[in-house]
Design a protein around this motif. Structure first.
Motif, PDB file in Angstrom:
ATOM      1  N   GLU A  95      36.186  39.029  37.741  1.00  0.00           N
ATOM      2  CA  GLU A  95      36.230  40.461  38.068  1.00  0.00           C
ATOM      3  C   GLU A  95      36.186  40.679  39.570  1.00  0.00           C
ATOM      4  O   GLU A  95      36.885  41.535  40.106  1.00  0.00           O
ATOM      5  N   TRP A  96      35.370  39.902  40.286  1.00  0.00           N
ATOM      6  CA  TRP A  96      35.275  40.025  41.739  1.00  0.00           C
ATOM      7  C   TRP A  96      36.613  39.700  42.401  1.00  0.00           C
ATOM      8  O   TRP A  96      37.072  40.412  43.284  1.00  0.00           O
ATOM      9  N   ARG A  97      37.257  38.619  41.937  1.00  0.00           N
ATOM     10  CA  ARG A  97      38.550  38.237  42.517  1.00  0.00           C
ATOM     11  C   ARG A  97      39.624  39.296  42.243  1.00  0.00           C
ATOM     12  O   ARG A  97      40.467  39.572  43.099  1.00  0.00           O
ATOM     13  N   LEU A  98      39.600  39.896  41.061  1.00  0.00           N
ATOM     14  CA  LEU A  98      40.571  40.949  40.758  1.00  0.00           C
ATOM     15  C   LEU A  98      40.349  42.172  41.648  1.00  0.00           C
ATOM     16  O   LEU A  98      41.313  42.783  42.130  1.00  0.00           O
ATOM     17  N   ARG A  99      39.081  42.520  41.882  1.00  0.00           N
ATOM     18  CA  ARG A  99      38.801  43.651  42.789  1.00  0.00           C
ATOM     19  C   ARG A  99      39.273  43.338  44.207  1.00  0.00           C
ATOM     20  O   ARG A  99      39.792  44.199  44.911  1.00  0.00           O
ATOM     21  N   GLN A 100      39.086  42.094  44.640  1.00  0.00           N
ATOM     22  CA  GLN A 100      39.530  41.692  45.981  1.00  0.00           C
ATOM     23  C   GLN A 100      41.029  41.828  46.112  1.00  0.00           C
ATOM     24  O   GLN A 100      41.540  42.272  47.140  1.00  0.00           O
ATOM     25  N   ARG A 101      41.756  41.465  45.061  1.00  0.00           N
ATOM     26  CA  ARG A 101      43.216  41.579  45.086  1.00  0.00           C
ATOM     27  C   ARG A 101      43.655  43.035  45.176  1.00  0.00           C
ATOM     28  O   ARG A 101      44.623  43.361  45.874  1.00  0.00           O
ATOM     29  N   GLU A 102      42.964  43.911  44.450  1.00  0.00           N
ATOM     30  CA  GLU A 102      43.319  45.331  44.467  1.00  0.00           C
ATOM     31  C   GLU A 102      43.083  45.927  45.848  1.00  0.00           C
ATOM     32  O   GLU A 102      43.804  46.819  46.283  1.00  0.00           O
TER      33      GLU A 102
END
Length: 106
Positions: A95-102
């Motif tokens: 979830e953290w990595r997906l937020r970073q991508r966004e």
């Protein structure tokens, strides 16, 4: 009683809950080497400090070696400056990595 088969979706959910990733930021190989090394350094420091505290520089008057000599030494543990950190659950890491991508521009 036979176990029922898990669907790929169920397997993925279990994996996200059970698996963990290194939260400290170094490779798992480095962690595997450094955790015992730091614990050993801490123990060495404690033993060295205890040995220094037990060193007697002056014997009291009338001491003939047969008497018991009481020596005070510090019992508190020295601060090592480092403590182990638990790994993060894989679900939180993803979830953290997906937020970073966004949040990335472009």
């Amino acid at each position: 009683m036979p176990r029922r088969r898990r669907t790929p979706r169920e397997k993925k959910e279990l994996s996200l809950d059970r698996d963990h990733r290194d939260a400290y930021g170094e490779s798992p190989h480095a962690s595997r080497k450094w955790i015992p090394r730091r614990k050993a350094m801490h123990a060495r420091h404690w033993r060295r400090r205890a040995r220094q505290d037990l060193g007697v520089t002056q014997l009291p008057e009338g001491f003939d070696g047969g008497d018991a000599l009481e020596v005070e030494h510090r019992t508190e543990l020295p601060y090592s400056g480092w403590e182990k950190q638990p790994d993060r659950p894989l679900r939180g890491e993803v979830e953290w990595r997906l937020r970073q991508r966004e949040d990335e521009p472009g």
